[in-house]
Design a protein around this motif. Structure first.
Motif, short mmCIF file in Angstrom:
data_model
loop_
_atom_site.label_atom_id
_atom_site.label_comp_id
_atom_site.label_asym_id
_atom_site.label_seq_id
_atom_site.Cartn_x
_atom_site.Cartn_y
_atom_site.Cartn_z
N ALA A 5 0.83 -1.21 0.00
CA ALA A 5 0.00 0.00 0.00
C ALA A 5 0.86 1.26 0.00
O ALA A 5 0.53 2.25 -0.65
CB ALA A 5 -0.93 0.00 1.21
N ARG A 6 1.96 1.20 0.73
CA ARG A 6 2.88 2.34 0.73
C ARG A 6 3.44 2.59 -0.67
O ARG A 6 3.56 3.74 -1.12
CB ARG A 6 4.02 2.07 1.73
CG ARG A 6 5.23 2.96 1.61
CD ARG A 6 4.91 4.43 1.83
NE ARG A 6 6.11 5.25 1.72
CZ ARG A 6 6.65 5.67 0.58
NH1 ARG A 6 6.11 5.33 -0.58
NH2 ARG A 6 7.73 6.45 0.59
N PHE B 182 0.21 3.99 -2.80
CA PHE B 182 -0.40 5.27 -2.43
C PHE B 182 0.61 6.32 -1.97
O PHE B 182 0.25 7.48 -1.79
CB PHE B 182 -1.45 5.05 -1.33
CG PHE B 182 -2.56 4.13 -1.72
CD1 PHE B 182 -3.53 4.54 -2.64
CD2 PHE B 182 -2.64 2.85 -1.21
CE1 PHE B 182 -4.55 3.68 -3.02
CE2 PHE B 182 -3.66 1.99 -1.57
CZ PHE B 182 -4.63 2.41 -2.48
N SER C 252 1.85 6.55 0.91
CA SER C 252 1.60 6.89 2.31
C SER C 252 0.98 5.69 3.02
O SER C 252 0.37 4.82 2.39
CB SER C 252 0.63 8.09 2.39
OG SER C 252 0.17 8.28 3.71
N TYR C 253 1.15 5.66 4.34
CA TYR C 253 0.55 4.59 5.15
C TYR C 253 -0.81 5.00 5.73
O TYR C 253 -1.42 4.22 6.48
CB TYR C 253 1.48 4.23 6.31
CG TYR C 253 2.65 3.34 5.94
CD1 TYR C 253 2.50 1.95 5.89
CD2 TYR C 253 3.88 3.89 5.62
CE1 TYR C 253 3.56 1.14 5.56
CE2 TYR C 253 4.96 3.08 5.30
CZ TYR C 253 4.79 1.70 5.26
OH TYR C 253 5.85 0.89 4.93
N ASP C 254 -1.30 6.19 5.43
CA ASP C 254 -2.52 6.68 6.09
C ASP C 254 -3.71 5.75 5.89
O ASP C 254 -4.46 5.47 6.83
CB ASP C 254 -2.88 8.08 5.56
CG ASP C 254 -1.89 9.14 6.05
OD1 ASP C 254 -0.98 8.78 6.83
OD2 ASP C 254 -2.04 10.32 5.64
N VAL C 255 -3.88 5.25 4.67
CA VAL C 255 -5.01 4.37 4.41
C VAL C 255 -4.89 3.07 5.20
O VAL C 255 -5.89 2.46 5.60
CB VAL C 255 -5.13 4.08 2.89
CG1 VAL C 255 -3.93 3.28 2.39
CG2 VAL C 255 -6.43 3.37 2.58
N MET D 145 -6.07 3.71 8.89
CA MET D 145 -7.53 3.85 8.98
C MET D 145 -8.23 2.51 8.77
O MET D 145 -9.21 2.19 9.46
CB MET D 145 -8.02 4.89 7.97
CG MET D 145 -7.60 6.31 8.34
SD MET D 145 -8.31 7.57 7.25
CE MET D 145 -7.32 7.31 5.77
N GLY D 146 -7.73 1.71 7.84
CA GLY D 146 -8.32 0.40 7.62
C GLY D 146 -8.17 -0.51 8.82
O GLY D 146 -9.11 -1.23 9.20
#
Length: 433
Positions: free
Chosen positions: A395-396, A399, A401-404, A407-408
């Motif tokens: 994901a990093r 996207f 970023s690790y933000d998603v 939140m997941g």
């Protein structure tokens, strides 16, 4: 001639009365803790190796994370078989052999040249070895050596894994930054060899081996005969437990638990902090702070598990974890702020706190098969961890970023909190039934 019955004198030869195993039980717990501490130190090292290996070999982050994922999955899959193998071959032999396997995997990485070798050495060998020294190992020690204080000892041994991170992680991060990744890995391998020797010399399988009673026990407990067909029994216990809804609820909670703790943190925390300009040593120190409070939280959770409903405790723990992960994207910065310290403390307190309640529920529901059932639940935990480690890094890359990811993970922790509310302990069943 009158015959006289001779009364045996007090000095006549008689079987010795069973001794109290109080002191020796605590010695066994300390030795087991040392093994878990050392194995735990290896769990965070992949996070420290991501950047050095990426720079040295030009491997993708996903390739490096794959080794951590394989490690975590094998760590979990091995645990239930290790519990049954300990019943067959003895705790001491299995634990000492596991430490040797870990040391071999760490030493072999010194000569690797391709990413598949990292997967083989760190993923497979260290994964198999550390999988023998999970909380199923702790459950075996507490189940055999303690009649009282089981929750407390379980919590303390649960904390031992994170104590390993506390003891080694900041020093390892500093050493990697100063000397490269190879010397710290060799140091850990030598530590594993030392603990293997301690386990072999001093650990005993059962109180009966020294003619003692379990701690808090009122009677002497004979040592059970070696269990035949360890692998067959392990699989049979799984199929028996799988017929109950309780097992699937516990396994489901532990999938989420693994994904939201060691799966994401130990492999992706340092890279995530680095994205915000934080130095790797500082990030590792924060992870160590989490480890400190994980240890405290696990011990406190063991004490609470002896006194309160484990299901309610699990609901509280997962809810708190969900809230901390939801806030995490707002807390990262290039320097350590007070809010990040608060996160480390609160998240740490509920990090490993889930283990004592789940072990207690397994023991209540499945009796003597409880450690093996917990081993299968722990396999689910590590499956979630392995998937999270790989998907988090992926994901990093996708996207930026690790933000998603944070939140997941927060959302699924709320699901785990709801699952804990509906757990119902079935009538105690056994695979032997």
């Amino acid at each position: 001639m009158a015959q006289h019955t001779q009364t045996p004198s007090p000095t006549s030869a008689q079987p010795p009365a069973p001794r109290s195993g109080s002191l020796r039980a605590w010695v066994m717990a300390v030795i087991a803790g040392a093994a878990i501490v050392t194995a735990g130190a290896f769990t965070t090292v992949p996070g420290l190796l991501v950047t050095p290996l990426h720079e040295q070999y030009a491997w993708d982050r996903g390739e490096i994370a794959l080794a951590a994922s394989v490690n975590m999955v094998l760590f979990g899959v091995t645990a239930p078989f290790a519990a049954a193998l300990m019943d067959r071959a003895g705790i001491r032999r299995v634990a000492a052999g596991a430490m040797l396997l870990i040391a071999a995997g760490a030493l072999l990485t010194q000569w690797m040249a391709t990413s598949w070798q990292l997967v083989a050495y760190w993923g497979v060998l260290i994964g198999l070895g550390s999988g023998c020294l999970t909380m199923t190992f702790a459950a075996q020690i507490t189940g055999r050596w303690f009649e009282r204080r089981r929750g407390l000892v379980t919590g303390a041994l649960s904390a031992s894994s994170h104590l390993g991170q506390l003891l080694f992680l900041p020093l390892l991060a500093w050493a990697v930054d100063r000397n490269g990744w190879r010397p710290p890995v060799v140091t850990l391998a030598l530590a594993a060899l030392t603990v293997a020797a301690l386990v072999w010399l001093f650990l005993r399988d059962h109180p009966a081996d020294i003619g003692a009673k379990p701690y808090g026990g009122e009677r002497f407990v004979p040592k059970p005969a070696p269990a035949e067909g360890a692998a067959r029994r392990t699989v049979k216990v799984l199929f028996t437990a799988a017929r109950t809804g309780t097992f699937w609820l516990l396994a489901g909670m532990f999938v989420i638990c693994g994904a939201s703790t060691n799966g994401i943190m130990w492999s992706n925390w340092v890279p995530a902090a680095h994205d915000h300009g934080m130095h790797a040593t500082v990030a590792a120190s924060l992870l160590s702070l989490i480890g400190i409070f994980s240890a405290l939280g696990a011990v406190a959770s063991g004490w609470l598990t002896d006194r309160f409903d484990p299901r309610r405790l699990l609901t509280v723990y997962f809810t708190v974890r969900a809230l901390t992960l939801l806030a995490l994207p707002l807390l990262f910065a290039s320097t350590v702020r007070p809010t990040m310290v608060v996160f480390a403390v609160v998240y740490g307190l509920v990090d490993v706190a889930t283990v004592p309640p789940v072990i207690a529920l397994c023991q209540r529901a499945y009796g003597d098969d409880g450690p093996i059932v917990f081993g299968w639940a722990n396999s689910a935990h590590q499956l979630g961890a392995g998937v999270s480690a790989f998907l988090g890094a992926t994901a990093r890359d996708l996207f930026g970023s690790y933000d998603v990811v944070w939140m997941g993970l927060s959302a699924i922790c709320l699901v785990a909190a709801l699952l804990a509310l509906v757990v119902r302990a079935p009538r105690r069943i056994s695979a032997a039934a």
